[in-house]
Design a protein around this motif. Structure first.
Motif, short mmCIF file in Angstrom:
data_model
loop_
_atom_site.label_atom_id
_atom_site.label_comp_id
_atom_site.label_asym_id
_atom_site.label_seq_id
_atom_site.Cartn_x
_atom_site.Cartn_y
_atom_site.Cartn_z
N ARG A 92 13.92 -14.07 3.20
CA ARG A 92 12.88 -13.83 2.34
C ARG A 92 12.95 -14.33 0.74
NH1 ARG A 92 9.31 -9.81 4.93
NH2 ARG A 92 8.27 -9.27 2.80
N ASP A 118 10.71 -13.18 -1.88
CA ASP A 118 9.69 -12.30 -2.50
C ASP A 118 10.00 -11.99 -3.90
OD1 ASP A 118 11.50 -10.55 -2.05
OD2 ASP A 118 10.76 -9.54 -0.22
N PHE A 166 9.63 -15.95 5.13
CA PHE A 166 8.42 -15.30 4.32
C PHE A 166 8.60 -15.72 2.70
CE2 PHE A 166 6.45 -11.97 1.74
CZ PHE A 166 5.25 -12.05 2.53
N ILE A 167 7.66 -16.18 2.11
CA ILE A 167 7.36 -16.42 0.80
C ILE A 167 6.14 -15.90 -0.19
CG2 ILE A 167 7.40 -18.20 -1.07
CD1 ILE A 167 8.80 -20.31 0.64
N ASP A 168 6.09 -15.46 -1.07
CA ASP A 168 5.01 -14.84 -1.47
C ASP A 168 5.00 -15.35 -3.04
OD1 ASP A 168 6.74 -13.46 -3.40
OD2 ASP A 168 6.17 -11.54 -3.06
N SER A 169 3.70 -15.04 -3.75
CA SER A 169 3.47 -15.54 -5.01
C SER A 169 4.58 -15.44 -6.07
CB SER A 169 2.35 -15.43 -5.34
OG SER A 169 2.30 -14.15 -6.05
N ALA A 170 5.38 -14.58 -5.89
CA ALA A 170 6.30 -14.08 -6.93
C ALA A 170 7.51 -15.42 -6.81
CB ALA A 170 7.01 -12.82 -6.73
N ALA A 193 6.40 -18.25 -7.87
CA ALA A 193 6.13 -18.67 -9.25
C ALA A 193 7.55 -19.01 -9.99
CB ALA A 193 5.70 -17.08 -9.88
N ASP A 195 5.07 -19.09 8.07
CA ASP A 195 4.94 -17.83 7.12
C ASP A 195 5.36 -18.00 5.98
OD1 ASP A 195 3.39 -16.29 9.06
OD2 ASP A 195 4.91 -14.95 9.58
N ARG A 222 2.96 -21.09 4.70
CA ARG A 222 1.20 -20.75 3.98
C ARG A 222 1.30 -20.60 2.60
NH1 ARG A 222 1.31 -16.71 7.41
NH2 ARG A 222 0.29 -17.85 8.92
N VAL A 223 2.03 -19.90 1.65
CA VAL A 223 1.75 -19.86 0.29
C VAL A 223 1.59 -21.42 -0.46
CG1 VAL A 223 4.20 -19.51 -0.31
CG2 VAL A 223 2.35 -18.48 -1.58
N LEU A 241 -2.06 -22.75 0.81
CA LEU A 241 -2.98 -21.75 0.12
C LEU A 241 -3.22 -22.18 -1.38
CD1 LEU A 241 -2.44 -18.44 1.66
CD2 LEU A 241 -4.28 -19.76 1.95
N THR A 242 -1.96 -22.61 -1.93
CA THR A 242 -2.19 -22.87 -3.31
C THR A 242 -2.23 -24.03 -3.94
OG1 THR A 242 0.25 -22.56 -3.70
CG2 THR A 242 -1.17 -20.53 -3.99
N ARG A 243 -1.86 -25.20 -2.54
CA ARG A 243 -1.99 -26.34 -2.66
C ARG A 243 -0.60 -27.03 -3.42
NH1 ARG A 243 -7.61 -28.36 -4.43
NH2 ARG A 243 -6.93 -30.31 -4.62
N PHE A 244 0.38 -26.04 -3.33
CA PHE A 244 1.39 -26.46 -4.25
C PHE A 244 2.39 -27.44 -3.31
CE2 PHE A 244 1.22 -23.61 -7.68
CZ PHE A 244 1.55 -24.46 -8.60
#
Lengths: 138, 112
Positions: free
Chosen positions: B20, B22, B53-57, B60, B85, B88-89, B92-95
């Motif tokens: 992950r 995160d 899994f990767i989130d916005s943190a 960032a 998964d 996805r991030v 969604l952010t177009r990065f």
């Protein structure tokens, strides 16, 4: 489906969100669960992270509720009030380091509602079911 | 398995992540990337192919050091996630359009 997860508000504890979500989505059938679990986990994880980072919460409760055509995840915390988006909304042509959490949640949910309650904050995130036909167990 | 493995080869600093990325894992990743930047290593390749899994943190942290590296004339590039998964991030952010992404570490090291 009506299940609750309570965790302390720290980044390690909220890793329980993924396994919990998969357990509560399991009655929807393997296809529906597989289609929805990853997106819902990301959205809920972002909200929980915001609760810790910005709300300074000490505890977080998650509740899952099934409606006819959606799954609602209700996040309740004991944190500071939400005072609106801080800083400019992210724009992909001008990469910024912060501010993507709420943008991601808004992109993944059908709706998101916020309510300040006596003990903290309540967020209700609604996720549309992918397809009623693939729902094998309800 | 150590979730972060950092090496340096072919004038490119490489960082391999697993599991992950995160808020919990973003902190040690920032430490690794900050170390590379402080040493003037501005060509950094981060392998996300084994991350699920990767989130916005996590995003960032990558964005911050991508900007730092580019300001030094280098870049922070990625081996693309294979797990949906984790991808996805970025979508969604177009990065996914902002980062240069490769299919493999070998491709990143040879095609950079």
């Amino acid at each position: 489906m009506n299940d609750i997860l309570r965790v302390t508000a720290d980044f390690e504890a909220i890793r329980a969100v993924g396994p919990w979500l998969r357990s509560v989505l399991e009655p929807l059938g393997p296809e529906q669960c597989a289609a929805m679990a990853g997106s819902i986990e990301l959205a809920v994880h972002e909200m929980a992270t915001n609760s810790i980072d910005h709300g300074k919460s000490t505890s977080i409760e998650l509740k899952a509720q099934r409606t006819n055509d959606a799954v609602d995840i209700i996040l309740t915390d004991d944190g500071l009030p939400f005072e609106g988006r801080q800083g400019p909304a992210p724009h992909p042509d001008e990469p910024q380091v912060r501010g993507y959490g709420l943008m991601i949640v808004e992109a993944l949910t059908e709706s998101i509602d916020y309510e300040r309650i006596a003990t903290g904050n309540r967020w209700t995130m609604r996720f549309a079911l992918e397809s009623n036909e693939s729902n094998s167990s309800t | 398995m150590d979730p972060i493995l950092a090496t340096y080869e072919m004038n490119i600093a490489t960082v391999e992540l697993t599991d992950r990325l995160d808020a919990l894992e973003a902190a040690p990743l920032r430490g690794i990337l900050d170390g590379h930047i402080q040493l003037g290593k501005s060509r950094i390749l981060v392998d996300l192919s084994k991350v699920d899994f990767i989130d916005s943190a996590g995003l960032a942290a990558l964005v911050k050091y991508m900007k730092d590296a580019r300001s030094m004339g280098g870049d922070l590039r990625l081996v693309a996630p294979t797990h949906p998964d984790a991808l996805r991030v970025f979508e969604l952010t177009r990065f996914d359009k902002v980062f240069t992404m490769y299919d493999s570490m070998t491709a990143g090291l040879t095609e950079w």
